[in-house]
Enzyme design. Structure first.
Site, PDB file in Angstrom:
ATOM      1  N   TYR A 148       0.831  -1.193   0.000  1.00  0.00           N
ATOM      2  CA  TYR A 148       0.000   0.000   0.000  1.00  0.00           C
ATOM      3  C   TYR A 148       0.876   1.257   0.000  1.00  0.00           C
ATOM      4  O   TYR A 148       1.445   1.644   1.015  1.00  0.00           O
ATOM      5  CB  TYR A 148      -0.926   0.028   1.212  1.00  0.00           C
ATOM      6  CG  TYR A 148      -1.841  -1.168   1.360  1.00  0.00           C
ATOM      7  CD1 TYR A 148      -2.213  -1.933   0.249  1.00  0.00           C
ATOM      8  CD2 TYR A 148      -2.342  -1.538   2.599  1.00  0.00           C
ATOM      9  CE1 TYR A 148      -3.051  -3.028   0.383  1.00  0.00           C
ATOM     10  CE2 TYR A 148      -3.186  -2.627   2.739  1.00  0.00           C
ATOM     11  CZ  TYR A 148      -3.531  -3.369   1.630  1.00  0.00           C
ATOM     12  OH  TYR A 148      -4.361  -4.461   1.765  1.00  0.00           O
ATOM     13  N   HIS A 181       0.267 -12.219   1.072  1.00  0.00           N
ATOM     14  CA  HIS A 181      -0.547 -11.258   0.340  1.00  0.00           C
ATOM     15  C   HIS A 181      -0.577 -11.569  -1.162  1.00  0.00           C
ATOM     16  O   HIS A 181       0.467 -11.586  -1.823  1.00  0.00           O
ATOM     17  CB  HIS A 181       0.038  -9.853   0.559  1.00  0.00           C
ATOM     18  CG  HIS A 181      -0.878  -8.728   0.208  1.00  0.00           C
ATOM     19  ND1 HIS A 181      -0.452  -7.421   0.131  1.00  0.00           N
ATOM     20  CD2 HIS A 181      -2.204  -8.704  -0.083  1.00  0.00           C
ATOM     21  CE1 HIS A 181      -1.482  -6.648  -0.174  1.00  0.00           C
ATOM     22  NE2 HIS A 181      -2.549  -7.405  -0.323  1.00  0.00           N
TER      23      HIS A 181
END
Length: 321
Positions: A50, A133
């Site tokens: 992110y 992830h």
């Protein structure tokens, strides 16, 4: 591990803090974290991906000084952030210009480095939960090296729990059945619009005592307003006409029961016994307060059989009553 505080099964998703799709100033990001804390949210999720580490830094700044024992913090592995010579815009949806780049790495060394880097950016001494992830194209490496490394760290007490976070159910189901996971992060696949997790991963989680954090509950925008606009998005792309039509039909039933579509969307995942709680991405303090108010909204129980009778919600979806 208990992921959510008693009576408050909502937490903060950290992607918007890093300027997902449009910039967010540092001060606004920190204020967003503070607003979540003020609302009693005690689960905070982030990832190196992110904003190339920016979300972790901003979340760490927002949590600075907060009692560490009073909140649960999760981050992710699978992408390494490294420094390049020149700045350039991030090409993966975040409105940042940086010398930083990302690369895939599911090796043991990559997992250890990623966690070390996350701890530094967050300004903390531990991660309560670590997710592998988006290993969609890296199944073999995730199973061979990433998960064993995290299991080792869990056994050593370095991390509290491990899991996987993905936008699909098929591979998550395999992980739940094949790996000793504690939790999964299920993105967008258990919502009032798209409850497909009922077919495979949610039953697997119940069978294997794996907790679920449901995220993407507004399906990247399609369910975030009382009436979806024509340009609403689904899975971060323009919503297909059929889904836009279904969202509007959902809104019709919501209006008939004097409740909003976002309030219903927020409540729905929490009825499933495998779902420990939800994390909602917020980019401003105002968004936090809006979502907190939605979480407190009373949703009439009559709406759930009405949605099923209209063919808008699966009969096997757990609902009150």
């Amino acid at each position: 591990m208990k992921l959510f505080a008693d009576g408050n099964r909502i937490g903060l998703g950290g992607a918007p803090l890093a300027g997902l799709f449009s910039p967010v100033p540092d001060a606004e990001a920190v204020a967003t974290v503070q607003a979540a804390w003020d609302e009693g949210w005690r689960y905070f999720d982030t990832a190196p991906h992110y904003g190339l580490g920016l979300a972790e830094e901003r979340l760490g700044a927002g949590l600075a000084g907060k009692p560490r024992a009073e909140y649960v913090l999760s981050s992710k592995v699978g992408r390494i952030i490294y420094e390049a010579d020149t700045p350039e815009p991030d090409g993966e949806g975040f409105a940042v210009v940086s010398n930083r780049r990302r690369r895939w790495d599911f090796s043991r060394d990559g997992v250890l480095r990623s966690i070390e880097d996350s701890l530094r950016r967050l300004g903390t001494d531990r991660l309560d939960v670590v997710f592998v992830h988006d290993p969609d194209d890296h199944y073999d490496k995730a199973v061979a090296t990433a998960f064993p490394a995290l299991i080792e760290l869990r056994e050593q007490g370095v991390i509290g729990a491990l899991g996987a976070g993905m936008n699909q159910t098929a591979m998550l189901t395999r992980f739940v059945r094949e790996v000793d996971l504690d939790v999964i992060m299920l993105a967008g696949r258990y919502t009032v619009l798209d409850p497909d997790g009922l077919d495979d991963v949610l039953p697997a989680c119940l069978e294997n005592d794996v907790q679920v954090v449901a995220v993407g509950i507004f399906n990247s925008g399609l369910l975030s307003r009382p009436r979806p606009p024509a340009d609403a998005t689904f899975n971060y792309a323009p919503a297909p006409a059929a889904l836009l039509e279904k969202a509007n039909k959902l809104a019709d039933v919501c209006e008939a029961h004097e409740v909003t579509l976002p309030a219903v969307a927020l409540k729905f995942p929490l009825f499933h016994p495998a779902v420990a709680g939800i994390a909602v991405g917020c980019r401003t303090a105002a968004e936090v307060r809006t979502n907190a108010a939605l979480a407190r909204t009373e949703v009439p129980e009559a709406i759930w059989p009405a949605l099923k009778a209209a063919g808008l919600l699966r009969e096997d979806a757990p609902t009150p009553g």
